[in-house]
Scaffold this motif. Sequence first.
Motif, PDB file in Angstrom:
ATOM      1  N   PRO A   1       0.820  -1.224   0.000  1.00  7.22           N
ATOM      2  CA  PRO A   1       0.000   0.000   0.000  1.00  7.22           C
ATOM      3  C   PRO A   1       0.852   1.271   0.000  1.00  7.22           C
ATOM      4  O   PRO A   1       0.483   2.257  -0.632  1.00  7.22           O
ATOM      5  CB  PRO A   1      -0.820  -0.124   1.288  1.00  7.22           C
ATOM      6  CG  PRO A   1      -0.932  -1.594   1.506  1.00  7.22           C
ATOM      7  CD  PRO A   1       0.383  -2.161   1.032  1.00  7.22           C
ATOM      8  N   GLU A   2       1.992   1.242   0.665  1.00  5.58           N
ATOM      9  CA  GLU A   2       2.870   2.408   0.693  1.00  5.58           C
ATOM     10  C   GLU A   2       3.448   2.700  -0.687  1.00  5.58           C
ATOM     11  O   GLU A   2       3.567   3.858  -1.093  1.00  5.58           O
ATOM     12  CB  GLU A   2       4.022   2.195   1.700  1.00  5.58           C
ATOM     13  CG  GLU A   2       3.576   2.151   3.148  1.00  5.58           C
ATOM     14  CD  GLU A   2       2.986   0.790   3.566  1.00  5.58           C
ATOM     15  OE1 GLU A   2       3.199  -0.226   2.862  1.00  5.58           O
ATOM     16  OE2 GLU A   2       2.308   0.753   4.597  1.00  5.58           O
ATOM     17  N   GLN A   3       3.818   1.653  -1.406  1.00  5.38           N
ATOM     18  CA  GLN A   3       4.352   1.830  -2.757  1.00  5.38           C
ATOM     19  C   GLN A   3       3.268   2.371  -3.698  1.00  5.38           C
ATOM     20  O   GLN A   3       3.539   3.243  -4.523  1.00  5.38           O
ATOM     21  CB  GLN A   3       4.902   0.507  -3.292  1.00  5.38           C
ATOM     22  CG  GLN A   3       6.163   0.047  -2.598  1.00  5.38           C
ATOM     23  CD  GLN A   3       6.542  -1.372  -2.975  1.00  5.38           C
ATOM     24  OE1 GLN A   3       5.694  -2.269  -3.029  1.00  5.38           O
ATOM     25  NE2 GLN A   3       7.830  -1.577  -3.247  1.00  5.38           N
ATOM     26  N   ILE A   4       2.080   1.849  -3.555  1.00  2.00           N
ATOM     27  CA  ILE A   4       0.963   2.320  -4.381  1.00  2.00           C
ATOM     28  C   ILE A   4       0.686   3.789  -4.085  1.00  2.00           C
ATOM     29  O   ILE A   4       0.522   4.602  -4.999  1.00  2.00           O
ATOM     30  CB  ILE A   4      -0.297   1.464  -4.137  1.00  2.00           C
ATOM     31  CG1 ILE A   4      -0.061   0.041  -4.629  1.00  2.00           C
ATOM     32  CG2 ILE A   4      -1.517   2.083  -4.807  1.00  2.00           C
ATOM     33  CD1 ILE A   4      -1.112  -0.940  -4.189  1.00  2.00           C
ATOM     34  N   ASN A   5       0.672   4.136  -2.803  1.00  2.00           N
ATOM     35  CA  ASN A   5       0.434   5.521  -2.399  1.00  2.00           C
ATOM     36  C   ASN A   5       1.501   6.442  -2.986  1.00  2.00           C
ATOM     37  O   ASN A   5       1.196   7.541  -3.462  1.00  2.00           O
ATOM     38  CB  ASN A   5       0.390   5.617  -0.870  1.00  2.00           C
ATOM     39  CG  ASN A   5      -0.317   6.858  -0.391  1.00  2.00           C
ATOM     40  OD1 ASN A   5      -1.413   7.177  -0.837  1.00  2.00           O
ATOM     41  ND2 ASN A   5       0.309   7.546   0.538  1.00  2.00           N
ATOM     42  N   ALA A   6       2.744   5.987  -2.978  1.00  2.00           N
ATOM     43  CA  ALA A   6       3.839   6.797  -3.535  1.00  2.00           C
ATOM     44  C   ALA A   6       3.659   7.001  -5.043  1.00  2.00           C
ATOM     45  O   ALA A   6       3.903   8.102  -5.556  1.00  2.00           O
ATOM     46  CB  ALA A   6       5.187   6.124  -3.249  1.00  2.00           C
ATOM     47  N   GLU A   7       3.220   5.959  -5.746  1.00  2.00           N
ATOM     48  CA  GLU A   7       2.973   6.101  -7.190  1.00  2.00           C
ATOM     49  C   GLU A   7       1.853   7.095  -7.459  1.00  2.00           C
ATOM     50  O   GLU A   7       1.953   7.928  -8.365  1.00  2.00           O
ATOM     51  CB  GLU A   7       2.632   4.744  -7.812  1.00  2.00           C
ATOM     52  CG  GLU A   7       3.822   3.855  -8.026  1.00  2.00           C
ATOM     53  CD  GLU A   7       3.481   2.588  -8.810  1.00  2.00           C
ATOM     54  OE1 GLU A   7       2.299   2.382  -9.167  1.00  2.00           O
ATOM     55  OE2 GLU A   7       4.406   1.813  -9.072  1.00  2.00           O
ATOM     56  N   VAL A   8       0.785   7.005  -6.679  1.00  2.00           N
ATOM     57  CA  VAL A   8      -0.347   7.924  -6.861  1.00  2.00           C
ATOM     58  C   VAL A   8       0.100   9.357  -6.571  1.00  2.00           C
ATOM     59  O   VAL A   8      -0.247  10.281  -7.306  1.00  2.00           O
ATOM     60  CB  VAL A   8      -1.551   7.514  -5.981  1.00  2.00           C
ATOM     61  CG1 VAL A   8      -2.626   8.584  -5.984  1.00  2.00           C
ATOM     62  CG2 VAL A   8      -2.128   6.183  -6.452  1.00  2.00           C
ATOM     63  N   LYS A   9       0.897   9.548  -5.523  1.00  2.00           N
ATOM     64  CA  LYS A   9       1.407  10.885  -5.207  1.00  2.00           C
ATOM     65  C   LYS A   9       2.222  11.453  -6.370  1.00  2.00           C
ATOM     66  O   LYS A   9       2.073  12.622  -6.723  1.00  2.00           O
ATOM     67  CB  LYS A   9       2.269  10.843  -3.943  1.00  2.00           C
ATOM     68  CG  LYS A   9       1.487  10.713  -2.665  1.00  2.00           C
ATOM     69  CD  LYS A   9       2.455  10.691  -1.488  1.00  2.00           C
ATOM     70  CE  LYS A   9       1.733  10.941  -0.203  1.00  2.00           C
ATOM     71  NZ  LYS A   9       2.641  11.270   0.894  1.00  2.00           N
ATOM     72  N   ALA A  10       3.079  10.626  -6.944  1.00  2.00           N
ATOM     73  CA  ALA A  10       3.897  11.079  -8.074  1.00  2.00           C
ATOM     74  C   ALA A  10       3.017  11.432  -9.269  1.00  2.00           C
ATOM     75  O   ALA A  10       3.239  12.457  -9.938  1.00  2.00           O
ATOM     76  CB  ALA A  10       4.914  10.007  -8.457  1.00  2.00           C
ATOM     77  N   ASP A  11       2.011  10.598  -9.543  1.00  2.00           N
ATOM     78  CA  ASP A  11       1.088  10.882 -10.647  1.00  2.00           C
ATOM     79  C   ASP A  11       0.339  12.189 -10.414  1.00  2.00           C
ATOM     80  O   ASP A  11       0.175  13.003 -11.331  1.00  2.00           O
ATOM     81  CB  ASP A  11       0.089   9.736 -10.829  1.00  2.00           C
ATOM     82  CG  ASP A  11       0.699   8.505 -11.472  1.00  2.00           C
ATOM     83  OD1 ASP A  11       1.748   8.631 -12.148  1.00  2.00           O
ATOM     84  OD2 ASP A  11       0.115   7.416 -11.314  1.00  2.00           O
ATOM     85  N   LEU A  12      -0.114  12.407  -9.183  1.00  2.00           N
ATOM     86  CA  LEU A  12      -0.849  13.635  -8.871  1.00  2.00           C
ATOM     87  C   LEU A  12       0.057  14.864  -8.959  1.00  2.00           C
ATOM     88  O   LEU A  12      -0.374  15.914  -9.442  1.00  2.00           O
ATOM     89  CB  LEU A  12      -1.490  13.534  -7.480  1.00  2.00           C
ATOM     90  CG  LEU A  12      -2.652  12.550  -7.362  1.00  2.00           C
ATOM     91  CD1 LEU A  12      -3.099  12.421  -5.906  1.00  2.00           C
ATOM     92  CD2 LEU A  12      -3.818  12.964  -8.250  1.00  2.00           C
TER      93      LEU A  12
END
Length: 167
Positions: A96-107
Motif C-alpha cells: 500500500p505504501e508503494q501504491i500511495n507513492a505512485e499515486v502521489k507522483a502521478d498527482l
Amino acid sequence: MSGTTAIRAAALVTITALAAACQPTVEDDAAPAGEPTAAATPSATAAPAPSASASPSRVTAANTAAVCAAVDKLIIAKSKEIAADSAAATRRQLTPEQINAEVKADLADLADGVRGQAARAEDPEIRALVSDAARRIDAGARSSTAVAWLGSTFVEIPQRLTRECRA
C-alpha cells in the motif's frame, strides 16, 4: 492486497466520474452557439472598428476553450494512467505504501501540467479556476493517504471544471 483493492476502487470511481464530468451538457453546447451569433450581429452591421473590439473576446474565448480542453485531456490521461498503474500494482504485488507513492507522483505530475495550462489562460477567472484545481491536486499529492484522496476529493475537481471552465 487491501491497498491494491482500494486503489482499484478509487481508480474506477475516478474514471467513471471523469467520464461523466467531461461530457458536454446541453448547456455547454448552447453557450458557444449563442456567443458567435451575438458577436456576428455587431460585426455584420457595424463598421470594422466594432468588429475589431469583438475579436479580443473571441480570442479570449478561444484560449479559454483551448485551456479548458487541455486540462480535461490532462486529467483524463492521468486518470487512465493511474487506473493502469493500479492494475500493474496488483500483478507486481506492491505494498500500500508503494501504491500511495505512485499515486502521489502521478498527482504531482498532473498538478504541474494543470498549472502550466493555468499560466496560458488569458481570462483571469479561468486562470484562477485552473490554478485552484492545480493547488487542490497538489494537496492530494501531499496527502498521506493519496489513494483515499483520489477516490473522494479528486472526483470533485473535474466536475467543477466542467461546470465553470468554459468560453
